[in-house]
Design a protein around this motif. Sequence first.
Motif, PDB file in Angstrom:
ATOM      1  N   GLN A   2     -24.650 -19.822  81.118  1.00  0.00           N
ATOM      2  CA  GLN A   2     -25.364 -21.076  81.353  1.00  0.00           C
ATOM      3  C   GLN A   2     -26.097 -21.520  80.094  1.00  0.00           C
ATOM      4  O   GLN A   2     -26.145 -22.712  79.792  1.00  0.00           O
ATOM      5  CB  GLN A   2     -26.344 -20.926  82.508  1.00  0.00           C
ATOM      6  N   ALA A   3     -26.661 -20.556  79.366  1.00  0.00           N
ATOM      7  CA  ALA A   3     -27.371 -20.902  78.125  1.00  0.00           C
ATOM      8  C   ALA A   3     -26.404 -21.522  77.124  1.00  0.00           C
ATOM      9  O   ALA A   3     -26.745 -22.481  76.433  1.00  0.00           O
ATOM     10  CB  ALA A   3     -28.036 -19.671  77.532  1.00  0.00           C
ATOM     11  N   LEU A   4     -25.191 -20.982  77.049  1.00  0.00           N
ATOM     12  CA  LEU A   4     -24.199 -21.542  76.129  1.00  0.00           C
ATOM     13  C   LEU A   4     -23.716 -22.909  76.582  1.00  0.00           C
ATOM     14  O   LEU A   4     -23.389 -23.748  75.753  1.00  0.00           O
ATOM     15  CB  LEU A   4     -23.009 -20.592  75.983  1.00  0.00           C
ATOM     16  N   ALA A   5     -23.696 -23.119  77.870  1.00  0.00           N
ATOM     17  CA  ALA A   5     -23.294 -24.436  78.377  1.00  0.00           C
ATOM     18  C   ALA A   5     -24.315 -25.496  77.950  1.00  0.00           C
ATOM     19  O   ALA A   5     -23.940 -26.621  77.626  1.00  0.00           O
ATOM     20  CB  ALA A   5     -23.166 -24.402  79.893  1.00  0.00           C
ATOM     21  N   ARG A   6     -25.596 -25.111  77.933  1.00  0.00           N
ATOM     22  CA  ARG A   6     -26.650 -26.051  77.537  1.00  0.00           C
ATOM     23  C   ARG A   6     -26.736 -26.205  76.023  1.00  0.00           C
ATOM     24  O   ARG A   6     -27.095 -27.267  75.531  1.00  0.00           O
ATOM     25  CB  ARG A   6     -27.999 -25.594  78.092  1.00  0.00           C
ATOM     26  N   ALA A  11     -26.332 -19.328  68.446  1.00  0.00           N
ATOM     27  CA  ALA A  11     -25.813 -18.018  68.052  1.00  0.00           C
ATOM     28  C   ALA A  11     -26.518 -16.889  68.794  1.00  0.00           C
ATOM     29  O   ALA A  11     -25.886 -15.883  69.136  1.00  0.00           O
ATOM     30  CB  ALA A  11     -25.937 -17.832  66.546  1.00  0.00           C
ATOM     31  N   ASP A  12     -27.813 -17.032  69.058  1.00  0.00           N
ATOM     32  CA  ASP A  12     -28.535 -15.995  69.808  1.00  0.00           C
ATOM     33  C   ASP A  12     -27.944 -15.811  71.199  1.00  0.00           C
ATOM     34  O   ASP A  12     -27.758 -14.683  71.658  1.00  0.00           O
ATOM     35  CB  ASP A  12     -30.021 -16.332  69.923  1.00  0.00           C
ATOM     36  N   ALA A  13     -27.648 -16.919  71.868  1.00  0.00           N
ATOM     37  CA  ALA A  13     -27.062 -16.843  73.211  1.00  0.00           C
ATOM     38  C   ALA A  13     -25.663 -16.228  73.155  1.00  0.00           C
ATOM     39  O   ALA A  13     -25.287 -15.443  74.036  1.00  0.00           O
ATOM     40  CB  ALA A  13     -27.004 -18.234  73.846  1.00  0.00           C
ATOM     41  N   SER A  16     -26.165 -12.497  72.776  1.00  0.00           N
ATOM     42  CA  SER A  16     -26.653 -11.928  74.038  1.00  0.00           C
ATOM     43  C   SER A  16     -25.525 -11.785  75.050  1.00  0.00           C
ATOM     44  O   SER A  16     -25.392 -10.745  75.702  1.00  0.00           O
ATOM     45  CB  SER A  16     -27.770 -12.795  74.622  1.00  0.00           C
ATOM     46  N   LEU A  17     -24.717 -12.810  75.168  1.00  0.00           N
ATOM     47  CA  LEU A  17     -23.580 -12.738  76.085  1.00  0.00           C
ATOM     48  C   LEU A  17     -22.589 -11.675  75.613  1.00  0.00           C
ATOM     49  O   LEU A  17     -22.050 -10.915  76.415  1.00  0.00           O
ATOM     50  CB  LEU A  17     -22.898 -14.096  76.212  1.00  0.00           C
ATOM     51  N   GLY A  18     -22.376 -11.578  74.317  1.00  0.00           N
ATOM     52  CA  GLY A  18     -21.495 -10.552  73.779  1.00  0.00           C
ATOM     53  C   GLY A  18     -21.971  -9.152  74.130  1.00  0.00           C
ATOM     54  O   GLY A  18     -21.166  -8.286  74.514  1.00  0.00           O
ATOM     55  N   LEU A  19     -23.264  -8.922  74.028  1.00  0.00           N
ATOM     56  CA  LEU A  19     -23.810  -7.608  74.375  1.00  0.00           C
ATOM     57  C   LEU A  19     -23.594  -7.290  75.848  1.00  0.00           C
ATOM     58  O   LEU A  19     -23.242  -6.157  76.204  1.00  0.00           O
ATOM     59  CB  LEU A  19     -25.303  -7.554  74.024  1.00  0.00           C
ATOM     60  N   ILE A  20     -23.791  -8.278  76.697  1.00  0.00           N
ATOM     61  CA  ILE A  20     -23.563  -8.092  78.135  1.00  0.00           C
ATOM     62  C   ILE A  20     -22.096  -7.776  78.390  1.00  0.00           C
ATOM     63  O   ILE A  20     -21.759  -6.847  79.141  1.00  0.00           O
ATOM     64  CB  ILE A  20     -24.013  -9.340  78.923  1.00  0.00           C
ATOM     65  N   LEU A  21     -21.205  -8.541  77.771  1.00  0.00           N
ATOM     66  CA  LEU A  21     -19.773  -8.309  77.944  1.00  0.00           C
ATOM     67  C   LEU A  21     -19.363  -6.930  77.426  1.00  0.00           C
ATOM     68  O   LEU A  21     -18.561  -6.239  78.064  1.00  0.00           O
ATOM     69  CB  LEU A  21     -18.977  -9.402  77.227  1.00  0.00           C
ATOM     70  N   ARG A  33     -17.294 -13.466  71.258  1.00  0.00           N
ATOM     71  CA  ARG A  33     -18.644 -14.052  71.227  1.00  0.00           C
ATOM     72  C   ARG A  33     -19.339 -13.726  69.906  1.00  0.00           C
ATOM     73  O   ARG A  33     -20.004 -14.583  69.320  1.00  0.00           O
ATOM     74  CB  ARG A  33     -19.484 -13.572  72.398  1.00  0.00           C
ATOM     75  N   TYR A  34     -19.215 -12.479  69.442  1.00  0.00           N
ATOM     76  CA  TYR A  34     -19.838 -12.113  68.176  1.00  0.00           C
ATOM     77  C   TYR A  34     -19.225 -12.920  67.029  1.00  0.00           C
ATOM     78  O   TYR A  34     -19.939 -13.412  66.161  1.00  0.00           O
ATOM     79  CB  TYR A  34     -19.664 -10.622  67.884  1.00  0.00           C
ATOM     80  N   GLU A  35     -17.914 -13.040  67.045  1.00  0.00           N
ATOM     81  CA  GLU A  35     -17.241 -13.812  65.991  1.00  0.00           C
ATOM     82  C   GLU A  35     -17.669 -15.273  66.032  1.00  0.00           C
ATOM     83  O   GLU A  35     -17.862 -15.900  64.983  1.00  0.00           O
ATOM     84  CB  GLU A  35     -15.724 -13.677  66.120  1.00  0.00           C
ATOM     85  N   ALA A  36     -17.841 -15.815  67.226  1.00  0.00           N
ATOM     86  CA  ALA A  36     -18.299 -17.200  67.358  1.00  0.00           C
ATOM     87  C   ALA A  36     -19.722 -17.353  66.826  1.00  0.00           C
ATOM     88  O   ALA A  36     -20.042 -18.349  66.160  1.00  0.00           O
ATOM     89  CB  ALA A  36     -18.221 -17.643  68.818  1.00  0.00           C
ATOM     90  N   ALA A  37     -20.568 -16.368  67.095  1.00  0.00           N
ATOM     91  CA  ALA A  37     -21.946 -16.416  66.603  1.00  0.00           C
ATOM     92  C   ALA A  37     -21.967 -16.422  65.077  1.00  0.00           C
ATOM     93  O   ALA A  37     -22.681 -17.212  64.459  1.00  0.00           O
ATOM     94  CB  ALA A  37     -22.747 -15.233  67.141  1.00  0.00           C
TER      95      ALA A  37
END
Length: 93
Positions: A2-6, A11-13, A16-21, A33-37
């Motif tokens: 949701q944070a990325l949608a907003r 990059a922080d979001a 964070s999502l990468g760590l969860i995944l 996600r890390y590469e995108a950040a």
Amino acid sequence: EQALARAPKDADAMVSLGLILEKAGRRPAARARYEAAVATDPKHESGNAALIALLDALGEEAAALAARERWVETDPASNKARWDLAQAYQRAK
């Protein structure tokens, strides 16, 4: 997500999502996600560190070394980036 949608360029979001995944065992998705950040913010310390750690864990030594070198090239003032690269060079000897 949701944070990325907003804020799709946050990059922080992404990290964070990468760590969860990654914790959920979804390493390919975490890597993306890390590469995108890092693509969004090449100097992003936690994004670079997380990407490199994952590449190391996957045994992708050449990719991890290349990521370290890119990090130093884009942020030569970063002590963490330079230290990490120096340690990698030392281990490779």
